[in-house]
Design an enzyme around this catalytic site. Structure first.
Site, PDB file in Angstrom:
ATOM      1  N   ALA A 139      46.849  25.539  49.220  1.00  0.00           N
ATOM      2  CA  ALA A 139      45.881  26.278  48.414  1.00  0.00           C
ATOM      3  C   ALA A 139      46.146  27.783  48.511  1.00  0.00           C
ATOM      4  CB  ALA A 139      44.457  25.916  48.825  1.00  0.00           C
ATOM      5  N   CYS A 140      45.119  28.569  48.745  1.00  0.00           N
ATOM      6  CA  CYS A 140      45.250  30.022  48.712  1.00  0.00           C
ATOM      7  C   CYS A 140      46.041  30.598  49.889  1.00  0.00           C
ATOM      8  CB  CYS A 140      43.865  30.674  48.646  1.00  0.00           C
ATOM      9  SG  CYS A 140      43.003  30.347  47.088  1.00  0.00           S
TER      10      CYS A 140
END
Length: 372
Positions: free
Chosen positions: A154-155
């Site tokens: 993800a981020c």
């Protein structure tokens, strides 16, 4: 062995959507929805949708615009999603294409050639497909030897990718690593949701990681401390996946898009990230006044301001904690790399910086960098 980030690259799409454009489309959809469901709303069976505004978006997030790979259908209230023509398997895929563009910049900035790259890591929130790996397709397109793989965090994917690259160099399985973050995020957005339709943008970044003894790039940052951390949470989630078709009754539900409980995320993630940065500063004996720049994940300006103040003990200046999300919006793992790429001037040898990501998972990663 000293490992450095010796070059970065950035691909920016040609099309951008302003808050005003996005809000105009969204509010037209709201009017259409409320009109079509007028009786059900009056009966209390359906809740009426509320208008949004550019002022609301900017206050909530700091975002003013975002770049996208395909603009027109996002702003079409009958579609409200990007549209991409499917490419035949014989052509370079869209995600590989933007990854290659960012990679070429990073390779040039590091004074390398494709032949110097012996490992490619594609690290991002979503990949266009499961296999063949995007990294291997990019490897072929660039003409690099060696090996490659994809990873999704993800981020925090970019910083996790840099750590994996550094470990590969230290172990001797690679000498020069290309970490690419091709983030095509616009397809995951529910453009009919007032609380999230404005959050994400598309972009690609790339970084060259190598042994300091071989580095000749103009701007080099030595990694002097690093630590990833994960903690499971459902507060940021996307349930899209190949198994959705096995449950056809729910395969188009809103949880297949990006969903989050923003207040819980703010409350839980910020202490975790602040403590992580503090622990890494302690590891190498750095006081707040020793930090020249904070390259933070670019999700929300209020989160970044909170972390900056917590780390420095005061409000950071725009130069100390550069913000790019006003122009790019949240670009998942690429955000902190964009900040590094666009704001690396003004360093002297020995100056220190923090490169930190945080997001779904929860996942977070902090690297302490020293300018060489």
């Amino acid at each position: 062995m000293s490992v450095v980030i010796s070059g970065t690259g950035l691909f920016t799409p040609s099309e951008s959507i302003s808050n005003d454009e996005l809000v105009t489309c969204f509010n037209r959809y709201v009017d259409q929805f409320n009109s079509s469901n007028e009786q059900a709303i009056e009966n209390g069976d359906i809740t009426a949708l509320a208008h949004s505004s550019s002022a609301f978006i900017e206050k909530a997030s700091g975002i003013k615009s975002r770049y996208v790979m395909s603009k027109s259908d996002i702003l079409n209230i009958d579609v409200m999603r990007p549209s991409f023509a499917e490419r035949p398997n014989s052509e370079l895929s869209l995600q590989a294409e933007i990854g290659v563009a960012a990679a070429k910049q990073a390779i040039a900035a590091a004074n390398k050639t494709a032949a110097d790259i012996d490992l490619i890591i594609v690290a991002c929130a979503y990949t266009q497909r499961s296999y063949p790996a995007m990294a291997i397709e990019i490897q072929q397109a660039l003409g690099c030897p060696g090996w490659g793989f994809d990873m999704l965090v993800a981020c925090s994917a970019a910083t996790f990718g840099i750590i994996n690259a550094a470990n590969a160099i230290r172990s001797g399985t690679a000498k020069t690593v290309l970490v690419i973050n091709p983030e095509i995020l616009s397809p995951q957005i529910n453009y009919r949701d007032r609380d999230s339709h404005f959050i994400f943008g598309d972009v690609a970044t790339a970084s060259i990681i190598e042994d300091a003894s071989t580095a000749t790039g103009e701007h080099q940052f030595k990694i002097i401390a690093e630590q990833p951390i994960t903690q499971f949470s459902n507060n940021i989630r996307s349930n899209i996946g190949y198994m959705n078709q096995c449950s056809p009754d729910t395969e188009n539900d809103i949880d297949k898009y990006f969903i989050q409980q923003g207040r819980k995320v703010f409350k839980e993630v910020l202490p975790m990230v602040s403590n992580l940065i503090a622990s890494q500063m302690d590891k190498v004996g750095l006081a707040p006044e020793n930090i020249k720049r904070l390259y933070l994940h670019q999700a929300n300006i209020n989160m970044n301001n909170f972390i900056g103040k917590k780390v420095l003990g005061r409000d950071p200046t725009p130069e100390e904690a550069p913000i790019i999300l006003d122009e790019y919006a949240n670009t998942s793992s690429a955000g902190c790399i964009i900040a590094l790429h666009k704001h690396h001037d003004g360093f002297n040898s020995g100056d220190k910086a923090v490169l930190c990501s945080f997001g779904a998972g929860y996942s977070a990663c902090c690297l302490i960098l020293e300018y060489v």
